[in-house]
Design an enzyme around this catalytic site. Structure first.
Site, PDB file in Angstrom:
ATOM      1  N   LYS A 139      26.254  44.231  27.162  1.00  0.00           N
ATOM      2  CA  LYS A 139      26.781  43.778  25.990  1.00  0.00           C
ATOM      3  C   LYS A 139      26.470  43.843  24.742  1.00  0.00           C
ATOM      4  O   LYS A 139      26.047  44.222  24.055  1.00  0.00           O
ATOM      5  CB  LYS A 139      27.250  42.070  26.297  1.00  0.00           C
ATOM      6  CG  LYS A 139      28.460  42.109  27.196  1.00  0.00           C
ATOM      7  CD  LYS A 139      30.058  42.899  26.844  1.00  0.00           C
ATOM      8  CE  LYS A 139      31.093  41.930  27.518  1.00  0.00           C
ATOM      9  NZ  LYS A 139      32.751  43.163  26.924  1.00  0.00           N
TER      10      LYS A 139
ATOM     11  N   TYR B 125      25.542  42.089  33.215  1.00  0.00           N
ATOM     12  CA  TYR B 125      26.117  41.966  31.953  1.00  0.00           C
ATOM     13  C   TYR B 125      25.583  42.500  30.531  1.00  0.00           C
ATOM     14  O   TYR B 125      25.909  42.545  29.901  1.00  0.00           O
ATOM     15  CB  TYR B 125      26.539  40.684  32.193  1.00  0.00           C
ATOM     16  CG  TYR B 125      28.194  39.558  31.110  1.00  0.00           C
ATOM     17  CD1 TYR B 125      29.418  40.669  31.800  1.00  0.00           C
ATOM     18  CD2 TYR B 125      27.877  39.268  30.479  1.00  0.00           C
ATOM     19  CE1 TYR B 125      30.250  40.189  30.797  1.00  0.00           C
ATOM     20  CE2 TYR B 125      28.739  38.513  29.605  1.00  0.00           C
ATOM     21  CZ  TYR B 125      29.931  39.356  29.664  1.00  0.00           C
ATOM     22  OH  TYR B 125      31.308  39.010  29.133  1.00  0.00           O
TER      23      TYR B 125
ATOM     24  N   THR C  69      38.925  31.669  31.898  1.00  0.00           N
ATOM     25  CA  THR C  69      39.401  32.856  32.165  1.00  0.00           C
ATOM     26  C   THR C  69      39.202  33.085  32.956  1.00  0.00           C
ATOM     27  O   THR C  69      37.814  32.614  33.977  1.00  0.00           O
ATOM     28  CB  THR C  69      39.100  34.384  31.310  1.00  0.00           C
ATOM     29  OG1 THR C  69      38.351  34.629  30.726  1.00  0.00           O
ATOM     30  CG2 THR C  69      39.726  33.751  29.953  1.00  0.00           C
TER      31      THR C  69
ATOM     32  N   ASP D  12      42.390  52.962  32.602  1.00  0.00           N
ATOM     33  CA  ASP D  12      42.030  51.911  33.178  1.00  0.00           C
ATOM     34  C   ASP D  12      40.877  52.722  32.271  1.00  0.00           C
ATOM     35  O   ASP D  12      40.718  54.186  32.677  1.00  0.00           O
ATOM     36  CB  ASP D  12      41.636  53.211  35.103  1.00  0.00           C
ATOM     37  CG  ASP D  12      40.625  52.514  35.625  1.00  0.00           C
ATOM     38  OD1 ASP D  12      39.197  51.906  35.152  1.00  0.00           O
ATOM     39  OD2 ASP D  12      40.598  52.702  36.970  1.00  0.00           O
TER      40      ASP D  12
HETATM   41  P1  NAP Z   1      39.430  38.712  32.246  1.00  0.00           P
HETATM   42  O1  NAP Z   1      40.955  37.186  32.420  1.00  0.00           O
HETATM   43  O2  NAP Z   1      39.114  38.909  33.807  1.00  0.00           O
HETATM   44  O3  NAP Z   1      40.309  39.813  31.558  1.00  0.00           O
HETATM   45  C1  NAP Z   1      39.626  41.595  31.936  1.00  0.00           C
HETATM   46  C2  NAP Z   1      40.069  41.674  31.821  1.00  0.00           C
HETATM   47  O4  NAP Z   1      40.121  43.764  31.744  1.00  0.00           O
HETATM   48  C3  NAP Z   1      42.149  42.534  32.596  1.00  0.00           C
HETATM   49  O5  NAP Z   1      42.855  42.733  32.004  1.00  0.00           O
HETATM   50  C4  NAP Z   1      41.662  43.513  33.739  1.00  0.00           C
HETATM   51  O6  NAP Z   1      42.083  44.262  34.078  1.00  0.00           O
HETATM   52  C5  NAP Z   1      40.983  43.863  32.860  1.00  0.00           C
HETATM   53  N1  NAP Z   1      39.601  45.307  33.135  1.00  0.00           N
HETATM   54  C6  NAP Z   1      38.610  44.884  33.990  1.00  0.00           C
HETATM   55  N2  NAP Z   1      38.406  46.184  34.480  1.00  0.00           N
HETATM   56  C7  NAP Z   1      38.908  47.303  34.002  1.00  0.00           C
HETATM   57  C8  NAP Z   1      39.566  49.009  33.568  1.00  0.00           C
HETATM   58  N3  NAP Z   1      37.654  49.429  34.402  1.00  0.00           N
HETATM   59  N4  NAP Z   1      39.612  49.128  33.352  1.00  0.00           N
HETATM   60  C9  NAP Z   1      41.109  48.506  32.438  1.00  0.00           C
HETATM   61  N5  NAP Z   1      41.356  47.197  32.589  1.00  0.00           N
HETATM   62  C10 NAP Z   1      39.878  46.317  32.689  1.00  0.00           C
HETATM   63  O7  NAP Z   1      38.310  37.888  31.713  1.00  0.00           O
HETATM   64  P2  NAP Z   1      38.625  37.961  29.969  1.00  0.00           P
HETATM   65  O8  NAP Z   1      37.512  36.330  29.651  1.00  0.00           O
HETATM   66  O9  NAP Z   1      39.554  37.598  28.977  1.00  0.00           O
HETATM   67  O10 NAP Z   1      37.523  39.441  29.556  1.00  0.00           O
HETATM   68  C11 NAP Z   1      37.724  40.022  28.336  1.00  0.00           C
HETATM   69  C12 NAP Z   1      36.533  40.411  27.198  1.00  0.00           C
HETATM   70  O11 NAP Z   1      36.155  39.774  26.760  1.00  0.00           O
HETATM   71  C13 NAP Z   1      35.482  40.842  28.459  1.00  0.00           C
HETATM   72  O12 NAP Z   1      35.128  42.258  27.607  1.00  0.00           O
HETATM   73  C14 NAP Z   1      34.922  39.637  28.634  1.00  0.00           C
HETATM   74  O13 NAP Z   1      33.573  40.538  28.965  1.00  0.00           O
HETATM   75  C15 NAP Z   1      34.868  39.258  26.692  1.00  0.00           C
HETATM   76  N6  NAP Z   1      33.919  38.689  27.449  1.00  0.00           N
HETATM   77  C16 NAP Z   1      34.274  36.622  27.498  1.00  0.00           C
HETATM   78  C17 NAP Z   1      34.173  35.357  27.428  1.00  0.00           C
HETATM   79  C18 NAP Z   1      34.656  34.085  28.222  1.00  0.00           C
HETATM   80  O14 NAP Z   1      33.899  33.661  27.997  1.00  0.00           O
HETATM   81  N7  NAP Z   1      35.281  34.444  28.819  1.00  0.00           N
HETATM   82  C19 NAP Z   1      32.752  35.454  26.664  1.00  0.00           C
HETATM   83  C20 NAP Z   1      31.875  36.633  25.977  1.00  0.00           C
HETATM   84  C21 NAP Z   1      32.368  37.459  25.927  1.00  0.00           C
HETATM   85  P3  NAP Z   1      42.757  43.513  35.537  1.00  0.00           P
HETATM   86  O15 NAP Z   1      43.975  42.528  35.438  1.00  0.00           O
HETATM   87  O16 NAP Z   1      43.262  44.613  36.737  1.00  0.00           O
HETATM   88  O17 NAP Z   1      41.200  43.122  36.694  1.00  0.00           O
END
Ligand code: NAP
Length: 251
Positions: free
Chosen positions: A178, A174, A209, A61
Site C-alpha cells: 500500500k 500488505y 469485510t 483479473d
Molecule cells: P474483500 O471483501 O476481500 O474484497 C476484495 C476484492 O478484491 C474482492 O472483490 C476480490 O475478488 C477482489 N480481488 C482480489 N484479487 C483480485 C484480482 N487479482 N483481480 C480482481 N479482483 C481481485 O476486501 P475489502 O476490504 O472490500 O477490500 C477492498 C480494498 O480495500 C482492498 O484494496 C483493501 O486492501 C482495501 N482496504 C480494506 C480495509 C478494510 O478494513 N477492509 C482497510 C484498508 C484498505 P474475489 O471475490 O474474486 O476474491
C-alpha cells in the site's frame, strides 16, 4: 440526450468495492462491476440492477493484462469512454486473516512468494488496469482515478512508535504494497495533472469485510464514502493526495 457518467470499480463483486459501486450508481452513474469471477461479477451487477441502477459486469483479473485489455475493449465498444476508475481490488496475502493478525508477514520470516503475490495484485495490477483504460479516461471531460490504499501504507503512521498501528505485527507484504500504491498515486498524478485527470489514494478505514475476517468496525458503506468523494471531485479538487473520511492522511 446526456449520457450517464461511466465508472469502473475493480474487485466490485463484494466488500468495499461493491459498496462504492452502489454509491456511484446512486449518484446516477453507470457502474461497471469488474471482477475476476464471471458469475460473481454478474450476480453483483444484477443485484444493483434490481435496485434500479444501470450496472454491467466485466471480467477482470487485475493480475492478468489480457483481461484488462479485453475489459477496455468492451468499454470502448459499448460506451466509448470512461469517467471514473476505482482501483479497489486487493488482497492481504494472508488469506482471510486480518492484516492485523498476519504474523506470516513478519519481515524476517516472510515467504517471498507471498510478498510477490501481494504486490502483483495491489501494485502491479493497478498499473495494468490504469494503463489499459487510460485512453478511455482521456476521452472524459472530468476523469478521476481513485486508488484504494490503507492507513497501513502510511510510512508516517507505521513509523510512529505509539501510533494507532503500533500494536500490529510488522508486515513485509500488505503494508509495503500500500506504501508502493501511494507512491504510484503521486507519480500518476504528476504525469496526468496537465491533462485534468485527478488521481488520489483513499484510506477507507477498518471496514467489516472478508479481507480481515470481518473484524473491522466500519460498514462497507462507511468505508466507501471517501472513495466516492474522490471519484466525484470537482475540477478544483486535489490530485496526488491521500485521504480518509476525515481529511488528509499523512504519507
Ligand atoms: P474483500 O471483501 O476481500 O474484497 C476484495 C476484492 O478484491 C474482492 O472483490 C476480490 O475478488 C477482489 N480481488 C482480489 N484479487 C483480485 C484480482 N487479482 N483481480 C480482481 N479482483 C481481485 O476486501 P475489502 O476490504 O472490500 O477490500 C477492498 C480494498 O480495500 C482492498 O484494496 C483493501 O486492501 C482495501 N482496504 C480494506 C480495509 C478494510 O478494513 N477492509 C482497510 C484498508 C484498505 P474475489 O471475490 O474474486 O476474491
Amino acid at each position: 440526450m446526456t449520457q450517464n457518467k461511466i465508472a469502473m470499480v475493480t474487485g466490485a463483486n463484494k466488500g468495499i468495492g461493491y459498496a462504492a459501486a452502489e454509491q456511484l450508481a446512486a449518484q446516477g452513474m453507470t457502474v461497471l462491476i469488474a471482477a475476476r469471477n464471471p458469475q460473481r461479477a454478474e450476480e453483483a451487477a444484477e443485484a444493483l440492477r434490481e435496485q434500479g441502477n444501470d450496472a454491467h459486469a466485466l471480467v477482470l483479473d487485475v493480475t492478468d493484462p489480457a483481461t484488462a485489455e479485453e475489459a477496455a475493449r468492451q468499454i470502448e465498444e459499448r460506451f466509448g469512454h470512461l469517467d471514473v476508475l476505482v482501483n479497489n481490488a486487493g488482497i492481504s496475502g494472508s488469506g482471510q486473516v486480518s492484516p492485523s493478525d498476519a504474523v506470516d508477514q513478519i519481515p524476517s520470516t516472510v515467504d517471498l512468494a507471498m510478498v510477490r503475490k501481494v504486490f502483483d495484485t495491489n501494485v502491479f495490477g493497478v498499473i495494468t488496469v490504469t494503463n489499459a483504460v487510460l485512453p478511455l479516461l482521456r476521452r472524459s471531460p472530468a476523469p478521476r482515478i481513485v486508488n484504494v490504499s490503507s492507513a497501513a501504507g502510511s510510512l508516517t503512521i507505521c513509523a510512529t512508535p505509539d501510533g494507532p498501528l503500533a500494536a500490529l505485527p510488522a508486515s513485509a507484504a500488505y503494508s509495503p504494497s500500500k506504501t508502493a500504491l501511494n507512491a504510484l498515486t503521486v507519480q500518476y498524478a504528476n504525469e496526468l495533472r496537465k491533462d485534468g485527470i485527478l488521481v488520489n489514494a483513499a484510506d477507507p478505514g477498518f471496514v467489516d469485510t472478508d479481507i480481515n475476517n470481518h473484524t473491522g468496525f466500519l460498514t462497507t458503506a462507511q468505508g466507501a464514502a471517501v472513495i466516492v468523494r474522490l471519484a466525484t471531485l470537482g475540477a478544483d479538487g486535489p490530485t496526488g493526495g491521500f485521504f480518509n473520511d476525515s481529511g488528509p492522511v499523512p504519507w
